[in-house]
Design a protein around this motif. Structure first.
Motif, PDB file in Angstrom:
ATOM      1  N   ARG A  22      19.403  52.479  76.503  1.00  0.00           N
ATOM      2  CA  ARG A  22      18.011  52.043  76.626  1.00  0.00           C
ATOM      3  C   ARG A  22      17.885  50.634  76.084  1.00  0.00           C
ATOM      4  N   PHE A  23      16.947  49.915  76.629  1.00  0.00           N
ATOM      5  CA  PHE A  23      16.694  48.561  76.160  1.00  0.00           C
ATOM      6  C   PHE A  23      15.788  48.623  74.943  1.00  0.00           C
ATOM      7  N   ASP A  24      16.175  47.955  73.873  1.00  0.00           N
ATOM      8  CA  ASP A  24      15.391  47.934  72.643  1.00  0.00           C
ATOM      9  C   ASP A  24      14.499  46.695  72.658  1.00  0.00           C
ATOM     10  N   TRP A  25      13.213  46.904  72.919  1.00  0.00           N
ATOM     11  CA  TRP A  25      12.261  45.802  73.019  1.00  0.00           C
ATOM     12  C   TRP A  25      12.035  45.107  71.691  1.00  0.00           C
ATOM     13  N   LEU A  26      12.300  45.785  70.602  1.00  0.00           N
ATOM     14  CA  LEU A  26      12.052  45.211  69.280  1.00  0.00           C
ATOM     15  C   LEU A  26      13.273  44.508  68.687  1.00  0.00           C
ATOM     16  N   GLN A  27      14.377  44.502  69.390  1.00  0.00           N
ATOM     17  CA  GLN A  27      15.589  43.878  68.857  1.00  0.00           C
ATOM     18  C   GLN A  27      15.399  42.402  68.508  1.00  0.00           C
ATOM     19  N   PRO A  28      14.709  41.592  69.306  1.00  0.00           N
ATOM     20  CA  PRO A  28      14.490  40.191  68.901  1.00  0.00           C
ATOM     21  C   PRO A  28      13.691  40.076  67.602  1.00  0.00           C
ATOM     22  N   ALA A  29      12.692  40.918  67.418  1.00  0.00           N
ATOM     23  CA  ALA A  29      11.912  40.895  66.176  1.00  0.00           C
ATOM     24  C   ALA A  29      12.761  41.338  64.993  1.00  0.00           C
ATOM     25  N   ARG A  30      13.608  42.353  65.212  1.00  0.00           N
ATOM     26  CA  ARG A  30      14.511  42.807  64.142  1.00  0.00           C
ATOM     27  C   ARG A  30      15.474  41.682  63.731  1.00  0.00           C
ATOM     28  N   ASN A  78       6.428  52.931  61.434  1.00  0.00           N
ATOM     29  CA  ASN A  78       6.552  51.553  61.887  1.00  0.00           C
ATOM     30  C   ASN A  78       8.000  51.305  62.301  1.00  0.00           C
ATOM     31  N   PRO A  79       8.250  50.883  63.536  1.00  0.00           N
ATOM     32  CA  PRO A  79       9.637  50.685  63.973  1.00  0.00           C
ATOM     33  C   PRO A  79      10.340  49.526  63.256  1.00  0.00           C
ATOM     34  N   LEU A  80       9.594  48.657  62.594  1.00  0.00           N
ATOM     35  CA  LEU A  80      10.202  47.540  61.861  1.00  0.00           C
ATOM     36  C   LEU A  80      10.159  47.764  60.349  1.00  0.00           C
ATOM     37  N   TYR A  81       9.922  48.994  59.919  1.00  0.00           N
ATOM     38  CA  TYR A  81       9.764  49.314  58.503  1.00  0.00           C
ATOM     39  C   TYR A  81      10.980  48.880  57.671  1.00  0.00           C
ATOM     40  N   GLU A  82      12.170  49.244  58.107  1.00  0.00           N
ATOM     41  CA  GLU A  82      13.388  48.923  57.344  1.00  0.00           C
ATOM     42  C   GLU A  82      13.576  47.419  57.200  1.00  0.00           C
ATOM     43  N   GLU A  83      13.290  46.670  58.244  1.00  0.00           N
ATOM     44  CA  GLU A  83      13.468  45.224  58.196  1.00  0.00           C
ATOM     45  C   GLU A  83      12.462  44.573  57.248  1.00  0.00           C
ATOM     46  N   VAL A  84      11.221  45.054  57.260  1.00  0.00           N
ATOM     47  CA  VAL A  84      10.186  44.487  56.389  1.00  0.00           C
ATOM     48  C   VAL A  84      10.496  44.792  54.926  1.00  0.00           C
ATOM     49  N   VAL A  85      10.907  46.022  54.638  1.00  0.00           N
ATOM     50  CA  VAL A  85      11.266  46.393  53.266  1.00  0.00           C
ATOM     51  C   VAL A  85      12.478  45.581  52.807  1.00  0.00           C
ATOM     52  N   SER A  86      13.418  45.375  53.689  1.00  0.00           N
ATOM     53  CA  SER A  86      14.598  44.566  53.361  1.00  0.00           C
ATOM     54  C   SER A  86      14.207  43.116  53.069  1.00  0.00           C
ATOM     55  N   LEU A  87      13.260  42.584  53.817  1.00  0.00           N
ATOM     56  CA  LEU A  87      12.786  41.216  53.594  1.00  0.00           C
ATOM     57  C   LEU A  87      12.131  41.098  52.219  1.00  0.00           C
ATOM     58  N   ARG A  88      11.323  42.074  51.843  1.00  0.00           N
ATOM     59  CA  ARG A  88      10.688  42.066  50.518  1.00  0.00           C
ATOM     60  C   ARG A  88      11.759  42.130  49.416  1.00  0.00           C
ATOM     61  N   PHE A  89      12.763  42.966  49.622  1.00  0.00           N
ATOM     62  CA  PHE A  89      13.841  43.079  48.641  1.00  0.00           C
ATOM     63  C   PHE A  89      14.594  41.759  48.498  1.00  0.00           C
ATOM     64  N   ARG A  90      14.861  41.088  49.614  1.00  0.00           N
ATOM     65  CA  ARG A  90      15.547  39.793  49.547  1.00  0.00           C
ATOM     66  C   ARG A  90      14.701  38.762  48.813  1.00  0.00           C
ATOM     67  N   ALA A  91      13.371  38.816  49.003  1.00  0.00           N
ATOM     68  CA  ALA A  91      12.473  37.899  48.294  1.00  0.00           C
ATOM     69  C   ALA A  91      12.498  38.181  46.785  1.00  0.00           C
ATOM     70  N   LEU A  92      12.483  39.456  46.416  1.00  0.00           N
ATOM     71  CA  LEU A  92      12.560  39.815  44.993  1.00  0.00           C
ATOM     72  C   LEU A  92      13.885  39.361  44.385  1.00  0.00           C
ATOM     73  N   CYS A  93      14.960  39.561  45.104  1.00  0.00           N
ATOM     74  CA  CYS A  93      16.279  39.130  44.615  1.00  0.00           C
ATOM     75  C   CYS A  93      16.337  37.614  44.455  1.00  0.00           C
ATOM     76  N   TYR A  94      15.734  36.887  45.382  1.00  0.00           N
ATOM     77  CA  TYR A  94      15.710  35.429  45.287  1.00  0.00           C
ATOM     78  C   TYR A  94      14.980  35.001  44.009  1.00  0.00           C
ATOM     79  N   LEU A  95      13.817  35.612  43.758  1.00  0.00           N
ATOM     80  CA  LEU A  95      13.050  35.252  42.557  1.00  0.00           C
ATOM     81  C   LEU A  95      13.814  35.590  41.288  1.00  0.00           C
TER      82      LEU A  95
END
Length: 107
Positions: A22-30, A78-95
């Motif tokens: 199947r084609f994953d329409w959200l792959q570019p956003a991920r 949310n189909p992008l839940y894991e990516e958003v949580v990962s982004l927040r974690f990377r921001a916390l690690c950066y700080l």
């Protein structure tokens, strides 16, 4: 029983592959979310403030001081839940790692 030979079997296999692939329409956003790099502290602070620590939709329902129901956390739908949580974690690690800031206010 009818046996498929040569070309017919290949057509059947190709059709089965098409159904499972199947084609994953959200792959570019991920890819975009996973590719974002935290480059400065203000961006990291913004992301930590904008992305909640836990799901804001989870609730306990009470009627006359009695618990009558529970709304489960809906964020995992949310189909992008894991990516958003990962982004927040990377921001916390950066700080914490690069800026040596106290991140307890975001936890």
């Amino acid at each position: 029983m009818l046996e498929l030979t040569g070309d017919k079997q290949q057509i059947k296999n190709a059709h089965a592959e098409t159904r499972t692939r199947r084609f994953d329409w959200l792959q570019p956003a991920r890819q975009w979310l996973n590719g974002l790099e935290i480059q400065n502290a203000s961006m990291a602070h913004l992301l930590c403030r904008a992305i909640p620590t836990q799901c804001p939709f989870e609730r306990e329902l009470y009627l006359l001081n009695r618990k009558v129901g529970h709304i489960p956390p809906l964020c995992k739908l949310n189909p992008l839940y894991e990516e958003v949580v990962s982004l927040r974690f990377r921001a916390l690690c950066y700080l914490a790692d690069k800026c040596d800031e106290d991140i307890r206010c975001y936890c």
